[in-house]
Motif scaffolding. Structure first.
Motif, PDB file in Angstrom:
ATOM      1  N   GLU A 163     -15.649  17.169   3.724  1.00  0.00           N
ATOM      2  CA  GLU A 163     -16.420  15.943   3.941  1.00  0.00           C
ATOM      3  C   GLU A 163     -15.699  14.761   3.290  1.00  0.00           C
ATOM      4  OE1 GLU A 163     -20.416  16.525   2.565  1.00  0.00           O
ATOM      5  OE2 GLU A 163     -20.566  18.532   3.436  1.00  0.00           O
ATOM      6  N   ILE A 164     -14.567  14.365   3.898  1.00  0.00           N
ATOM      7  CA  ILE A 164     -13.787  13.256   3.345  1.00  0.00           C
ATOM      8  C   ILE A 164     -13.438  12.233   4.424  1.00  0.00           C
ATOM      9  CG2 ILE A 164     -12.826  14.639   1.456  1.00  0.00           C
ATOM     10  CD1 ILE A 164     -10.236  14.886   3.121  1.00  0.00           C
ATOM     11  N   GLY A 165     -14.252  12.166   5.456  1.00  0.00           N
ATOM     12  CA  GLY A 165     -13.983  11.266   6.574  1.00  0.00           C
ATOM     13  C   GLY A 165     -14.007   9.802   6.194  1.00  0.00           C
ATOM     14  N   ASP A 166     -14.614   9.457   5.040  1.00  0.00           N
ATOM     15  CA  ASP A 166     -14.675   8.059   4.610  1.00  0.00           C
ATOM     16  C   ASP A 166     -13.472   7.650   3.773  1.00  0.00           C
ATOM     17  OD1 ASP A 166     -15.369   9.747   2.557  1.00  0.00           O
ATOM     18  OD2 ASP A 166     -17.258   8.752   2.051  1.00  0.00           O
ATOM     19  N   LEU A 167     -12.470   8.533   3.650  1.00  0.00           N
ATOM     20  CA  LEU A 167     -11.242   8.188   2.939  1.00  0.00           C
ATOM     21  C   LEU A 167     -10.150   7.822   3.944  1.00  0.00           C
ATOM     22  CD1 LEU A 167     -11.092  10.952   0.163  1.00  0.00           C
ATOM     23  CD2 LEU A 167     -11.939   8.608  -0.028  1.00  0.00           C
ATOM     24  N   PRO A 168      -9.270   6.865   3.608  1.00  0.00           N
ATOM     25  CA  PRO A 168      -8.235   6.441   4.551  1.00  0.00           C
ATOM     26  C   PRO A 168      -7.130   7.475   4.716  1.00  0.00           C
ATOM     27  CG  PRO A 168      -7.943   5.319   2.455  1.00  0.00           C
ATOM     28  CD  PRO A 168      -9.231   6.096   2.350  1.00  0.00           C
ATOM     29  N   VAL A 169      -6.360   7.353   5.767  1.00  0.00           N
ATOM     30  CA  VAL A 169      -5.179   8.157   6.090  1.00  0.00           C
ATOM     31  C   VAL A 169      -5.546   9.611   6.398  1.00  0.00           C
ATOM     32  CG1 VAL A 169      -2.846   8.845   5.430  1.00  0.00           C
ATOM     33  CG2 VAL A 169      -3.753   6.653   4.633  1.00  0.00           C
ATOM     34  N   VAL A 170      -5.857  10.413   5.368  1.00  0.00           N
ATOM     35  CA  VAL A 170      -6.066  11.851   5.586  1.00  0.00           C
ATOM     36  C   VAL A 170      -7.507  12.203   5.923  1.00  0.00           C
ATOM     37  CG1 VAL A 170      -4.157  12.489   4.078  1.00  0.00           C
ATOM     38  CG2 VAL A 170      -6.456  12.257   3.118  1.00  0.00           C
ATOM     39  N   ALA A 218       2.891   7.448   4.414  1.00  0.00           N
ATOM     40  CA  ALA A 218       2.538   7.942   5.745  1.00  0.00           C
ATOM     41  C   ALA A 218       3.458   7.364   6.809  1.00  0.00           C
ATOM     42  CB  ALA A 218       1.079   7.584   6.057  1.00  0.00           C
ATOM     43  N   ALA A 219       3.766   6.059   6.691  1.00  0.00           N
ATOM     44  CA  ALA A 219       4.651   5.424   7.674  1.00  0.00           C
ATOM     45  C   ALA A 219       6.050   6.000   7.615  1.00  0.00           C
ATOM     46  CB  ALA A 219       4.691   3.911   7.419  1.00  0.00           C
ATOM     47  N   SER A 220       6.541   6.249   6.402  1.00  0.00           N
ATOM     48  CA  SER A 220       7.881   6.809   6.238  1.00  0.00           C
ATOM     49  C   SER A 220       7.992   8.174   6.884  1.00  0.00           C
ATOM     50  CB  SER A 220       8.224   6.918   4.740  1.00  0.00           C
ATOM     51  OG  SER A 220       8.216   5.659   4.132  1.00  0.00           O
ATOM     52  N   ALA A 221       6.996   9.017   6.607  1.00  0.00           N
ATOM     53  CA  ALA A 221       7.008  10.361   7.181  1.00  0.00           C
ATOM     54  C   ALA A 221       6.936  10.306   8.699  1.00  0.00           C
ATOM     55  CB  ALA A 221       5.854  11.184   6.618  1.00  0.00           C
ATOM     56  N   ALA A 222       6.084   9.397   9.222  1.00  0.00           N
ATOM     57  CA  ALA A 222       5.947   9.274  10.673  1.00  0.00           C
ATOM     58  C   ALA A 222       7.253   8.837  11.312  1.00  0.00           C
ATOM     59  CB  ALA A 222       4.841   8.282  11.008  1.00  0.00           C
ATOM     60  N   ASN A 259       0.844  -1.188   0.000  1.00  0.00           N
ATOM     61  CA  ASN A 259       0.000   0.000   0.000  1.00  0.00           C
ATOM     62  C   ASN A 259       0.878   1.236   0.000  1.00  0.00           C
ATOM     63  OD1 ASN A 259      -1.729   2.107   0.457  1.00  0.00           O
ATOM     64  ND2 ASN A 259      -2.757   1.189   2.222  1.00  0.00           N
ATOM     65  N   PRO A 260       1.214   1.792  -1.173  1.00  0.00           N
ATOM     66  CA  PRO A 260       2.116   2.944  -1.238  1.00  0.00           C
ATOM     67  C   PRO A 260       1.653   4.136  -0.430  1.00  0.00           C
ATOM     68  CG  PRO A 260       1.783   1.988  -3.408  1.00  0.00           C
ATOM     69  CD  PRO A 260       0.819   1.317  -2.491  1.00  0.00           C
ATOM     70  N   VAL A 261       0.325   4.362  -0.366  1.00  0.00           N
ATOM     71  CA  VAL A 261      -0.166   5.503   0.414  1.00  0.00           C
ATOM     72  C   VAL A 261       0.183   5.303   1.877  1.00  0.00           C
ATOM     73  CG1 VAL A 261      -2.221   6.729   1.165  1.00  0.00           C
ATOM     74  CG2 VAL A 261      -2.005   6.013  -1.212  1.00  0.00           C
ATOM     75  N   GLY A 262      -0.070   4.089   2.387  1.00  0.00           N
ATOM     76  CA  GLY A 262       0.284   3.802   3.764  1.00  0.00           C
ATOM     77  C   GLY A 262       1.780   3.863   3.984  1.00  0.00           C
ATOM     78  N   ALA A 263       2.537   3.405   2.989  1.00  0.00           N
ATOM     79  CA  ALA A 263       3.990   3.429   3.103  1.00  0.00           C
ATOM     80  C   ALA A 263       4.517   4.843   3.223  1.00  0.00           C
ATOM     81  CB  ALA A 263       4.616   2.749   1.883  1.00  0.00           C
ATOM     82  N   PRO A 274      -5.802  15.975  14.577  1.00  0.00           N
ATOM     83  CA  PRO A 274      -6.385  16.833  13.539  1.00  0.00           C
ATOM     84  C   PRO A 274      -6.494  18.273  14.016  1.00  0.00           C
ATOM     85  CG  PRO A 274      -8.080  15.532  14.612  1.00  0.00           C
ATOM     86  CD  PRO A 274      -6.781  15.018  15.128  1.00  0.00           C
ATOM     87  N   PRO A 275      -6.471  19.227  13.091  1.00  0.00           N
ATOM     88  CA  PRO A 275      -6.491  20.646  13.486  1.00  0.00           C
ATOM     89  C   PRO A 275      -7.860  21.082  13.992  1.00  0.00           C
ATOM     90  CG  PRO A 275      -6.599  20.447  11.098  1.00  0.00           C
ATOM     91  CD  PRO A 275      -6.389  19.059  11.631  1.00  0.00           C
ATOM     92  N   SER A 276      -7.872  21.803  15.105  1.00  0.00           N
ATOM     93  CA  SER A 276      -9.116  22.373  15.627  1.00  0.00           C
ATOM     94  C   SER A 276      -9.243  23.836  15.226  1.00  0.00           C
ATOM     95  CB  SER A 276      -9.166  22.241  17.146  1.00  0.00           C
ATOM     96  OG  SER A 276      -8.020  22.843  17.723  1.00  0.00           O
TER      97      SER A 276
END
Length: 286
Positions: free
Chosen positions: A193-200, A32-36, A26-30, A63-65
């Motif tokens: 309204e993108i809460g149903d998308l993974p990661v971001v 995110a993991a790399s940055a973390a 999963n490149p998207v997850g990868a 997440p930003p408030s």
């Protein structure tokens, strides 16, 4: 595998960190993991020198408030974008800017994860379709290619210049495109309204309403400030070059070049020590 190039610090010298996990597929997850990992293993003291021509981004929490944009002293976009936006639970009667997930979420996620391809359908004050490809053949540098009939040719040259190919992207509305509606500027309310998308999705979703100031006794989760040397920054921007110093939850420096050698196609080059190589090829790899 996911790789992260870590900045130099008193604790961690230049190093490669390899992570083996189910995220390999999963490149998207990868990414995110790399940055973390890069953030966790680096110290708060950046290896890069801060720049007087870089806009300052203070990322205090996710997440930003509250998001505070303090760039009113910059020409053109300054007054349009400046303001403080606070996350609220109640949706506005009508948001000036609305961002919604694609109707075909599975197709959109597949396009992003396996090919670095994103799409946006925009309506309201402007109406267009955006095709966006993201590629990174080596650590530290990413290329983003954007196609839209509204993009004009730009007269300057920089590191993003040199594209001579032809891209036959469809400009029709797409089920895999995120929906963006911009009805007024400056925006008084932003509805994401993108809460149903993974990661971001869960990080960025919410309703942000413009307020007079940040609530007393609290700091904005994200603060964006003008560069110290505004004159030189504006001069650099006129050649398509932007800089950002980021601190807080993550610490990095971003160098960005924007070019459009011909109408309809823009190329963006982004340099940062936190950018990992990506395993796929697309139009941004050309």
């Amino acid at each position: 595998s996911a790789f992260a190039y870590l900045p130099e610090s008193s604790r961690v010298s230049k190093a490669w960190i390899k992570v083996s996990s189910p995220l390999d597929k999963n490149p998207v997850g990868a990414v995110a993991a790399s940055a973390a990992l890069a953030v966790l293993l680096s110290t708060t003291e950046p290896a890069w020198a801060s720049s007087s021509t870089a806009a300052q981004i203070h990322l205090n929490s996710l997440p930003p408030s509250t998001i505070s944009v303090q760039i009113g002293d910059l020409p053109v976009v300054g007054k349009l974008l400046s303001g403080t936006y606070t996350k609220t639970n109640k949706p506005p009667t009508s948001a000036a800017l609305t961002i919604k997930s694609p109707s075909d979420k599975l197709g959109a996620i597949k396009n992003a994860a396996s090919g670095g391809h994103l799409e946006f359908d925009v309506d309201g004050l402007i109406s267009t379709h955006l095709n966006v490809d993201v590629a990174s053949s080596k650590a530290g540098e990413a290329t983003i290619r954007v196609t839209s009939p509204l993009i004009p040719a730009l007269p300057f040259k920089n590191s993003a210049s040199g594209f001579t190919g032809t891209i036959a992207d469809s400009m029709s509305p797409s089920k895999t495109a995120a929906k963006v509606s911009l009805t007024s500027l400056p925006p008084t309310a932003i509805d994401v309204e993108i809460g149903d998308l993974p990661v971001v999705g869960s990080l960025l979703s919410g309703v942000y309403t413009k307020v007079d100031s940040t609530p007393a006794g609290s700091a904005a989760a994200i603060t964006i400030e003008s560069p110290k040397d505004k004159f030189s920054a504006i001069k650099s921007a006129s050649g398509g070059h932007l800089e950002f110093d980021v601190d807080g939850v993550l610490s990095t420096h971003l160098d960005i070049d924007i070019a459009a050698d011909k109408a309809g196609v823009a190329t963006v080059k982004v340099k940062s020590p936190l950018i990992p190589p990506l395993p796929f090829k697309n139009t941004a790899s050309l």
